[in-house]
Design a protein around this motif. Sequence first.
Motif, mmCIF file in Angstrom:
data_model
loop_
_atom_site.group_PDB
_atom_site.id
_atom_site.type_symbol
_atom_site.label_atom_id
_atom_site.label_comp_id
_atom_site.label_asym_id
_atom_site.label_seq_id
_atom_site.Cartn_x
_atom_site.Cartn_y
_atom_site.Cartn_z
ATOM 1 N N ARG A 29 -17.852 11.886 39.863
ATOM 2 C CA ARG A 29 -17.249 11.673 38.556
ATOM 3 C C ARG A 29 -16.362 12.838 38.140
ATOM 4 O O ARG A 29 -15.468 12.692 37.306
ATOM 5 C CB ARG A 29 -18.315 11.413 37.497
ATOM 6 N N HIS A 30 -16.589 14.012 38.727
ATOM 7 C CA HIS A 30 -15.809 15.202 38.363
ATOM 8 C C HIS A 30 -14.573 15.387 39.243
ATOM 9 O O HIS A 30 -13.785 16.299 38.998
ATOM 10 C CB HIS A 30 -16.688 16.445 38.452
ATOM 11 N N MET A 31 -14.409 14.521 40.263
ATOM 12 C CA MET A 31 -13.280 14.623 41.189
ATOM 13 C C MET A 31 -12.680 13.225 41.339
ATOM 14 O O MET A 31 -13.264 12.366 42.000
ATOM 15 C CB MET A 31 -13.733 15.166 42.552
ATOM 16 N N GLN A 32 -11.532 12.999 40.721
ATOM 17 C CA GLN A 32 -10.928 11.670 40.718
ATOM 18 C C GLN A 32 -9.544 11.704 41.369
ATOM 19 O O GLN A 32 -8.938 12.761 41.528
ATOM 20 C CB GLN A 32 -10.825 11.155 39.281
ATOM 21 N N ILE A 33 -9.051 10.497 41.742
ATOM 22 C CA ILE A 33 -7.768 10.410 42.439
ATOM 23 C C ILE A 33 -6.917 9.291 41.848
ATOM 24 O O ILE A 33 -7.438 8.239 41.444
ATOM 25 C CB ILE A 33 -8.005 10.188 43.970
ATOM 26 N N VAL B 99 -20.601 2.760 37.617
ATOM 27 C CA VAL B 99 -21.208 3.491 38.740
ATOM 28 C C VAL B 99 -22.003 4.704 38.241
ATOM 29 O O VAL B 99 -23.137 4.944 38.661
ATOM 30 C CB VAL B 99 -20.121 3.955 39.736
ATOM 31 N N HIS B 100 -21.393 5.467 37.329
ATOM 32 C CA HIS B 100 -21.990 6.733 36.905
ATOM 33 C C HIS B 100 -22.748 6.651 35.590
ATOM 34 O O HIS B 100 -23.422 7.607 35.202
ATOM 35 C CB HIS B 100 -20.895 7.801 36.789
ATOM 36 N N GLY B 101 -22.641 5.511 34.897
ATOM 37 C CA GLY B 101 -23.374 5.335 33.651
ATOM 38 C C GLY B 101 -22.660 5.948 32.458
ATOM 39 O O GLY B 101 -21.707 6.713 32.597
ATOM 40 N N VAL B 102 -23.133 5.569 31.259
ATOM 41 C CA VAL B 102 -22.582 6.120 30.019
ATOM 42 C C VAL B 102 -23.712 6.780 29.248
ATOM 43 O O VAL B 102 -24.888 6.477 29.444
ATOM 44 C CB VAL B 102 -21.922 5.020 29.151
ATOM 45 N N GLU B 103 -23.334 7.709 28.392
ATOM 46 C CA GLU B 103 -24.341 8.372 27.578
ATOM 47 C C GLU B 103 -24.970 7.375 26.602
ATOM 48 O O GLU B 103 -24.331 6.432 26.154
ATOM 49 C CB GLU B 103 -23.714 9.535 26.817
ATOM 50 N N LYS B 104 -26.227 7.641 26.272
ATOM 51 C CA LYS B 104 -26.972 6.747 25.401
ATOM 52 C C LYS B 104 -26.257 6.569 24.063
ATOM 53 O O LYS B 104 -25.794 7.527 23.458
ATOM 54 C CB LYS B 104 -28.372 7.312 25.173
ATOM 55 N N GLY B 105 -26.150 5.316 23.652
ATOM 56 C CA GLY B 105 -25.537 5.031 22.365
ATOM 57 C C GLY B 105 -24.034 4.808 22.421
ATOM 58 O O GLY B 105 -23.431 4.435 21.411
ATOM 59 N N VAL C 22 -13.224 2.582 26.694
ATOM 60 C CA VAL C 22 -12.002 2.080 27.332
ATOM 61 C C VAL C 22 -10.849 2.072 26.332
ATOM 62 O O VAL C 22 -9.731 2.516 26.641
ATOM 63 C CB VAL C 22 -12.223 0.666 27.909
ATOM 64 N N ALA C 23 -11.114 1.577 25.124
ATOM 65 C CA ALA C 23 -10.078 1.532 24.092
ATOM 66 C C ALA C 23 -9.552 2.934 23.779
ATOM 67 O O ALA C 23 -8.340 3.148 23.644
ATOM 68 C CB ALA C 23 -10.631 0.880 22.825
ATOM 69 N N GLN C 24 -10.468 3.888 23.677
ATOM 70 C CA GLN C 24 -10.080 5.272 23.393
ATOM 71 C C GLN C 24 -9.217 5.838 24.512
ATOM 72 O O GLN C 24 -8.200 6.498 24.269
ATOM 73 C CB GLN C 24 -11.329 6.134 23.217
ATOM 74 N N MET C 25 -9.590 5.543 25.775
ATOM 75 C CA MET C 25 -8.851 6.081 26.922
ATOM 76 C C MET C 25 -7.476 5.447 27.043
ATOM 77 O O MET C 25 -6.490 6.121 27.356
ATOM 78 C CB MET C 25 -9.655 5.848 28.211
ATOM 79 N N LEU C 26 -7.383 4.149 26.777
ATOM 80 C CA LEU C 26 -6.077 3.481 26.819
ATOM 81 C C LEU C 26 -5.143 4.080 25.770
ATOM 82 O O LEU C 26 -3.948 4.279 26.030
ATOM 83 C CB LEU C 26 -6.240 1.978 26.595
ATOM 84 N N THR C 27 -5.667 4.370 24.601
ATOM 85 C CA THR C 27 -4.855 5.002 23.554
ATOM 86 C C THR C 27 -4.352 6.360 24.017
ATOM 87 O O THR C 27 -3.189 6.723 23.795
ATOM 88 C CB THR C 27 -5.690 5.159 22.266
ATOM 89 N N GLU C 28 -5.221 7.129 24.699
ATOM 90 C CA GLU C 28 -4.843 8.475 25.159
ATOM 91 C C GLU C 28 -3.717 8.441 26.191
ATOM 92 O O GLU C 28 -2.906 9.369 26.255
ATOM 93 C CB GLU C 28 -6.065 9.188 25.750
ATOM 94 N N VAL C 29 -3.660 7.373 26.999
ATOM 95 C CA VAL C 29 -2.598 7.296 28.015
ATOM 96 C C VAL C 29 -1.390 6.508 27.513
ATOM 97 O O VAL C 29 -0.487 6.180 28.288
ATOM 98 C CB VAL C 29 -3.114 6.699 29.350
ATOM 99 N N GLY C 30 -1.375 6.197 26.213
ATOM 100 C CA GLY C 30 -0.194 5.578 25.628
ATOM 101 C C GLY C 30 -0.129 4.069 25.715
ATOM 102 O O GLY C 30 0.956 3.490 25.660
ATOM 103 N N LEU C 31 -1.296 3.400 25.848
ATOM 104 C CA LEU C 31 -1.333 1.936 25.884
ATOM 105 C C LEU C 31 -2.100 1.414 24.681
ATOM 106 O O LEU C 31 -3.055 2.047 24.212
ATOM 107 C CB LEU C 31 -2.000 1.444 27.179
ATOM 108 N N ILE D 135 -11.391 8.399 32.393
ATOM 109 C CA ILE D 135 -12.501 7.972 31.547
ATOM 110 C C ILE D 135 -13.802 8.684 31.906
ATOM 111 O O ILE D 135 -14.714 8.804 31.085
ATOM 112 C CB ILE D 135 -12.672 6.433 31.594
ATOM 113 N N LEU D 136 -13.896 9.202 33.125
ATOM 114 C CA LEU D 136 -15.086 9.934 33.559
ATOM 115 C C LEU D 136 -15.009 11.423 33.223
ATOM 116 O O LEU D 136 -15.889 12.190 33.578
ATOM 117 C CB LEU D 136 -15.296 9.748 35.071
ATOM 118 N N ARG D 137 -13.925 11.831 32.545
ATOM 119 C CA ARG D 137 -13.709 13.228 32.158
ATOM 120 C C ARG D 137 -13.849 14.167 33.370
ATOM 121 O O ARG D 137 -14.693 15.065 33.387
ATOM 122 C CB ARG D 137 -14.697 13.637 31.069
#
Length: 534
Positions: free
Chosen positions: A359-363, A388-394, A401-410, A437-439
């Motif tokens: 999750r810390h190394m993406q391509i 695959v890597h799960g999300v934090e509780k809550g 996904v919505a937040q990440m799409l906004t960050e990349v200009g979509l 999205i996996l930071r």
Amino acid sequence: MSAVLQVRGLKVSFRQDGETTHAVRGVDFEVGRGETVALVGESGSGKSVTALSTVSLLGDSARVEGSVRYMGAEMVGADEQKLMEVRGNDISFIFQEPMTSLNPLHTLEKQLAESIELHQGLRGADVRKRIIELLHDVGIHDPESRLGAYPHQLSGGQRQRVMIAMALANNPDLLIADEPTTALDVTIQAQILDLLAELKQKRQMSLLFITHDLGIVRAIADRVCVMKDGEIVESGPTDEIFGNPQHDYTRKLLSAAPRGTPPPVPEGAEEIVRTEDLRIWFPIQAGLLKRTVGHVKAVNAASLSVRAGETLGIVGESGSGKTTLALAIMRLIQSEGPIYYLGEDIQGWKTRRMRELRRHMQIVFQDPFGSLSPRLTVAQIVAEGLGVHGVEKGQDPRALVAQMLTEVGLDPSVMDRYPHEFSGGQRQRIAIARAMILRPRLMVLDEPTSALDMTVQVQIVDLLRDLQQKYGLAYLFISHDLRVVRALSHKVMVMKQGDVVEAGPAAEVFDAPKSDYTRTLMNAAFDLPGAAQA
């Protein structure tokens, strides 16, 4: 100057599923004898459709109106026999991707012979002699030894030279080149452009050159036609268009080049990844017992270091080992030598431990359309890593996904659409969102802008800079486009045939290269008129 090709009021529309798409809307231009005319514009502007219309190479769903005259003879509505005489004989094409244009099941000799036998009536030894002559003319070394080769056995530059040989086989009056250098290394691109200019002069041939790269246009074209939304918005002599553009869109294209330098690396930034003499050799095995008889030396003794907020640009021609090195650092292929992530050698880590690190190394790959599943929605694609890597509780995956799409200009409202509904630049933003999205701490960017229009390249470069500054990302940026590398990279590593021939701060490598090979790359990239300003 007499016109070889004269286009007047050309309109092309496509009807599918009850809807009509107007691809070309009343285009006028002509190509004189011995003249090079460039059709320029972004993807979807109608350049290729216009070119294919000249000899009715569009599908049955296309409706073509207006006039296309070759040597005074009307091509629109001409019978198939007349079109067959002109196609490949008087008007020839070179397409963008030679690997898909050449038949993978036939040798070069068979593919070249087909056109020569069909149009010139030569047979046997005469055909073979003509093929060798053509391959020699386009710069294929020792052409006799290449006759039995298949396309996959040639480099990208060699395949493009074969395509040019096929196009020239019947001494055409007009050569139409549709983005013939887009997928090539800068040095190969320069060679192909020189070759086309030489052959054009030698044969007094006319050239219709289709591209989105204005640096190339300025180098080779006599006149330019700028296309947007199916219309020619401006045309004229090349010097006039570049020196005094009249249309806003032309000015936008001319200013679209990655510029500036990356923001400085924060002081005291921690080292994210480091290698020491990393070696990647692939064994060559032979015999029944599969004994190792040699090695393909993909990468020899590569040492590098990248800190948080820093970009290392890795450049070199195809086959130099750039991508192989990056895949080894990601532990996706085997290698020898230490790979340090946050100071810890991960070379010997087992699969389970590596999975936690993934999750810390993406391509992000070159072709966003090829790397995005056509069967998944944008939301499913971007959230794939979370599954695959799960999300934090809550946390709600859809909200992430919505937040990440906004960050990349979509716009997040597009998340239920599919990849085919987006442009190339939008698809690349989706690919970046999937990685982000996996930071991650480290991102490998493998030719992420090479398939994009110049204006979209600028947008993606700006986006990558913003994300790096906001999140302190470390980038390994692989590219053959040195203008983009210069705009993004703090450090540069130059590779050739598996060896690191030069490495150092980007400004030093670009402004005062030490190795002959680096100087060759720089000359090829920046000596094209217009490239230096980028």
